[in-house]
Design a protein around this motif. Structure first.
Motif, PDB file in Angstrom:
ATOM      1  N   ILE A  52       0.833  -1.209   0.000  1.00  0.00           N
ATOM      2  CA  ILE A  52       0.000   0.000   0.000  1.00  0.00           C
ATOM      3  C   ILE A  52       0.864   1.254   0.000  1.00  0.00           C
ATOM      4  O   ILE A  52       0.644   2.182  -0.790  1.00  0.00           O
ATOM      5  N   SER A  66       2.482   2.027  -3.235  1.00  0.00           N
ATOM      6  CA  SER A  66       1.546   2.494  -4.263  1.00  0.00           C
ATOM      7  C   SER A  66       1.343   4.003  -4.179  1.00  0.00           C
ATOM      8  O   SER A  66       0.790   4.621  -5.091  1.00  0.00           O
ATOM      9  N   TYR A 124      -0.483   5.404  -1.728  1.00  0.00           N
ATOM     10  CA  TYR A 124      -1.742   5.703  -1.023  1.00  0.00           C
ATOM     11  C   TYR A 124      -1.473   5.770   0.472  1.00  0.00           C
ATOM     12  O   TYR A 124      -0.990   4.821   1.074  1.00  0.00           O
ATOM     13  N   LYS A 148      -9.118  10.186   3.269  1.00  0.00           N
ATOM     14  CA  LYS A 148      -8.815   9.029   2.419  1.00  0.00           C
ATOM     15  C   LYS A 148      -8.931   7.792   3.315  1.00  0.00           C
ATOM     16  O   LYS A 148      -8.317   7.740   4.378  1.00  0.00           O
ATOM     17  N   LEU A 184      -9.068   3.536   4.023  1.00  0.00           N
ATOM     18  CA  LEU A 184      -8.692   2.174   3.650  1.00  0.00           C
ATOM     19  C   LEU A 184      -9.603   1.217   4.412  1.00  0.00           C
ATOM     20  O   LEU A 184      -9.601   1.204   5.643  1.00  0.00           O
ATOM     21  N   LYS A 236     -17.877  -0.681   1.441  1.00  0.00           N
ATOM     22  CA  LYS A 236     -17.443   0.447   0.591  1.00  0.00           C
ATOM     23  C   LYS A 236     -18.634   1.345   0.251  1.00  0.00           C
ATOM     24  O   LYS A 236     -18.546   2.577   0.348  1.00  0.00           O
ATOM     25  N   GLN A 273     -12.187   9.404  -0.530  1.00  0.00           N
ATOM     26  CA  GLN A 273     -11.626   8.344  -1.373  1.00  0.00           C
ATOM     27  C   GLN A 273     -11.591   7.057  -0.569  1.00  0.00           C
ATOM     28  O   GLN A 273     -11.288   7.077   0.626  1.00  0.00           O
ATOM     29  N   LYS A 293     -10.318   2.878  -0.643  1.00  0.00           N
ATOM     30  CA  LYS A 293      -9.657   1.738  -1.261  1.00  0.00           C
ATOM     31  C   LYS A 293      -9.776   0.533  -0.334  1.00  0.00           C
ATOM     32  O   LYS A 293      -9.993   0.677   0.873  1.00  0.00           O
ATOM     33  N   LEU A 294      -9.630  -0.661  -0.919  1.00  0.00           N
ATOM     34  CA  LEU A 294      -9.871  -1.909  -0.206  1.00  0.00           C
ATOM     35  C   LEU A 294      -8.594  -2.724  -0.085  1.00  0.00           C
ATOM     36  O   LEU A 294      -7.809  -2.815  -1.039  1.00  0.00           O
ATOM     37  N   ALA A 295      -8.407  -3.354   1.090  1.00  0.00           N
ATOM     38  CA  ALA A 295      -7.215  -4.177   1.312  1.00  0.00           C
ATOM     39  C   ALA A 295      -7.576  -5.441   2.073  1.00  0.00           C
ATOM     40  O   ALA A 295      -8.350  -5.396   3.034  1.00  0.00           O
ATOM     41  N   ASP A 299      -8.131  -3.464  -3.965  1.00  0.00           N
ATOM     42  CA  ASP A 299      -7.053  -2.637  -4.501  1.00  0.00           C
ATOM     43  C   ASP A 299      -5.693  -3.178  -4.078  1.00  0.00           C
ATOM     44  O   ASP A 299      -4.708  -3.053  -4.820  1.00  0.00           O
ATOM     45  N   TYR A 300      -5.654  -3.797  -2.879  1.00  0.00           N
ATOM     46  CA  TYR A 300      -4.396  -4.308  -2.344  1.00  0.00           C
ATOM     47  C   TYR A 300      -4.623  -5.670  -1.708  1.00  0.00           C
ATOM     48  O   TYR A 300      -5.597  -5.880  -0.970  1.00  0.00           O
TER      49      TYR A 300
END
Length: 218
Positions: free
Chosen positions: A25, A28, A30, A91, A93, A109, A120, A122-124, A138-139
């Motif tokens: 992550i 990247s 982010y 942002k 996660l 999400k 924003q 993103k998914l991990a 995303d990760y």
């Protein structure tokens, strides 16, 4: 004959995967302001990621999808939904242990974007089971090509109880030794906690009874 493909995960595995995930992550570019853990599976990975990534704020969402080891309800739903949280400048996660069907991630999400207004998202996850997932995180660090039930350390007792219940539903009554044999045949793993201990827990919970040295479901 193996009836359910199971992988026993150790604490060392979890630490290694989350450390690798943190660097994936970070590399990247982010840098989340807030980590949202999907309860219950994402709680421990989220805390470790927060430590590695220097993120102070952690929130959680309880998503219900898996109802028993190896089986789930059709739709994932948010339970104990918290509103009034403003992440419009953040942002985010979202973290879970595994992306299996991916429905928990999708529901979380959508919720964080719609109700918490995240800037924003993103998914991990540690694991991504490619053949069955409806969304790609995303990760992730462990690409799984054959469906497998991952038995995480925070879920040992629950999983062991459910795996034994599956056996007893078909073959009770069974002695401890017979259960040990069936367990190996069905799952082909070394139990992370002894089957004797599992059965003791099940007795305390009123799930099994022992009659003439053999166990059956209550």
């Amino acid at each position: 004959m193996v009836k359910l493909r199971v992988k026993v995960v150790t604490w060392e595995d979890v630490v290694r995967w989350t450390k690798e995930l943190a660097f994936v992550i970070l590399e990247s570019g982010y840098k989340p302001d807030v980590i949202v853990a999907i309860a219950r599976g994402g709680l421990t990975p989220a805390r470790l990621l927060a430590d590695y990534m220097d993120v102070i704020d952690i929130l959680s969402l309880k998503v219900e999808h898996w109802v028993e080891t190896g089986s789930h309800q059709e739709e994932a739903v948010i339970k104990y939904a918290a509103q009034g949280i403003d992440l419009s400048n953040a942002k985010v996660l979202i973290v879970d242990d595994i992306c299996d069907t991916g429905k928990s991630l999708m529901v979380a999400k959508d919720y964080v974007e719609k109700y918490w207004k995240a800037r924003q998202v993103k998914l991990a996850t540690m694991q991504y089971i490619e053949p069955v997932a409806q969304i790609r995180p995303d990760y992730f660090v462990d690409l799984v090509r054959d469906w497998t039930w991952y038995m995480y350390p925070w879920n040992y007792v629950e999983d062991m109880v459910n795996l034994v219940k599956k056996i007893l539903k078909e073959h009770a009554p069974l002695s401890l030794q017979e259960i040990i044999i069936k367990f190996q045949e069905w799952y082909n793993i070394t139990p992370p906690i002894p089957l004797s201990e599992t059965l003791r827990v099940m007795e305390y919970r009123g799930l099994v009874k022992k009659v003439d040295g053999k166990y059956e479901l209550s």
